[in-house]
Design a protein around this motif. Structure first.
Motif, mmCIF file in Angstrom:
data_model
loop_
_atom_site.group_PDB
_atom_site.id
_atom_site.type_symbol
_atom_site.label_atom_id
_atom_site.label_comp_id
_atom_site.label_asym_id
_atom_site.label_seq_id
_atom_site.Cartn_x
_atom_site.Cartn_y
_atom_site.Cartn_z
ATOM 1 N N CYS A 23 -6.077 1.973 -1.988
ATOM 2 C CA CYS A 23 -5.493 1.421 -0.764
ATOM 3 C C CYS A 23 -6.304 1.880 0.454
ATOM 4 N N LYS A 24 -6.673 3.148 0.463
ATOM 5 C CA LYS A 24 -7.478 3.691 1.560
ATOM 6 C C LYS A 24 -8.861 3.049 1.590
ATOM 7 N N LYS A 25 -9.425 2.836 0.404
ATOM 8 C CA LYS A 25 -10.736 2.189 0.324
ATOM 9 C C LYS A 25 -10.662 0.755 0.844
ATOM 10 N N GLU B 77 -8.528 -0.403 3.014
ATOM 11 C CA GLU B 77 -8.350 -0.292 4.465
ATOM 12 C C GLU B 77 -9.673 0.034 5.164
ATOM 13 N N ASN B 78 -10.407 1.030 4.656
ATOM 14 C CA ASN B 78 -11.619 1.507 5.326
ATOM 15 C C ASN B 78 -12.821 0.594 5.151
ATOM 16 N N ASP C 222 4.631 -0.718 3.279
ATOM 17 C CA ASP C 222 4.529 0.663 2.813
ATOM 18 C C ASP C 222 5.552 0.848 1.700
ATOM 19 N N TRP D 19 0.838 -1.200 0.000
ATOM 20 C CA TRP D 19 0.000 0.000 0.000
ATOM 21 C C TRP D 19 0.874 1.251 0.000
ATOM 22 N N SER E 142 0.389 5.691 1.103
ATOM 23 C CA SER E 142 -0.484 6.688 1.727
ATOM 24 C C SER E 142 -1.225 7.529 0.699
ATOM 25 N N TRP E 143 -0.689 7.689 -0.500
ATOM 26 C CA TRP E 143 -1.288 8.509 -1.553
ATOM 27 C C TRP E 143 -2.260 7.713 -2.425
ATOM 28 N N CYS E 144 -2.422 6.437 -2.156
ATOM 29 C CA CYS E 144 -3.201 5.527 -3.006
ATOM 30 C C CYS E 144 -4.671 5.482 -2.561
ATOM 31 N N GLY E 145 -5.570 5.997 -3.403
ATOM 32 C CA GLY E 145 -7.002 5.993 -3.094
ATOM 33 C C GLY E 145 -7.585 4.606 -2.898
#
Length: 159
Positions: free
Chosen positions: A63-65, A67-68, A90, A56, A58-61
């Motif tokens: 990846c955030k989806k 995770e969430n 990371d 993943w 931190s700038w990856c959309g």
């Protein structure tokens, strides 16, 4: 006598303050390994559990989806914590870049599966809903892996 009593009281208070019951540990979060990658591999081999590497950034959309939405699903969380050793890689760190290169990861997020002997089983690229991912991981849990051979990169430039 008074010194011994004070010392005993101090030790007792420190012991009670450091005690953490299982009820305080969040059961709705994936238990990502917190140590180094090498320590993680040793621990996974020792526990004889298959491995899930989460690549993943931190700038990856997506990846955030992942995770969430996916990694917050209680059923998937329980399944992963019980059956897999999970490590977040990371790719913006030097160690993460080296691990990503090792597995030729170039799309984020990517989940790489390894068997309990740390041999390559497969990968999932992009976002996946929790139910789909859980079903795929249930199927792959007992698969035997093979040595991962990274594709050769042509380093000779043609003129």
């Amino acid at each position: 006598m008074r010194l011994q009593l004070t010392l005993l009281l101090g030790v007792t208070l420190v012991t009670l303050a450091s005690y953490t019951s299982l009820e305080n540990v969040p059961q709705n979060q994936i238990d990502f390994y917190q140590g180094s990658y090498d320590d993680f591999l040793r621990e996974a081999k020792k526990l004889k559990k298959p491995i899930l590497l989460d690549f993943w950034a931190s700038w990856c959309g997506p990846c955030k989806k992942l995770e969430n939405e996916t990694f917050s699903n209680p059923s998937l969380v329980s399944f992963l914590n019980t059956n897999y050793m999970v490590y977040k890689v990371d790719i913006d760190s030097f160690d993460g870049m080296a691990i990503a290169d090792r597995f030729s990861v170039d799309v984020y997020p990517t989940l790489v599966l390894l068997d309990a002997k740390t041999k390559y089983v497969g990968r999932y690229r992009g976002f996946f809903p929790a139910d789909y991912l859980k079903n795929e991981l249930e199927r792959a849990k007992s698969q035997k892996g093979k040595h991962f051979i990274a594709p050769k990169i042509n380093t000779t430039a043609s003129l």
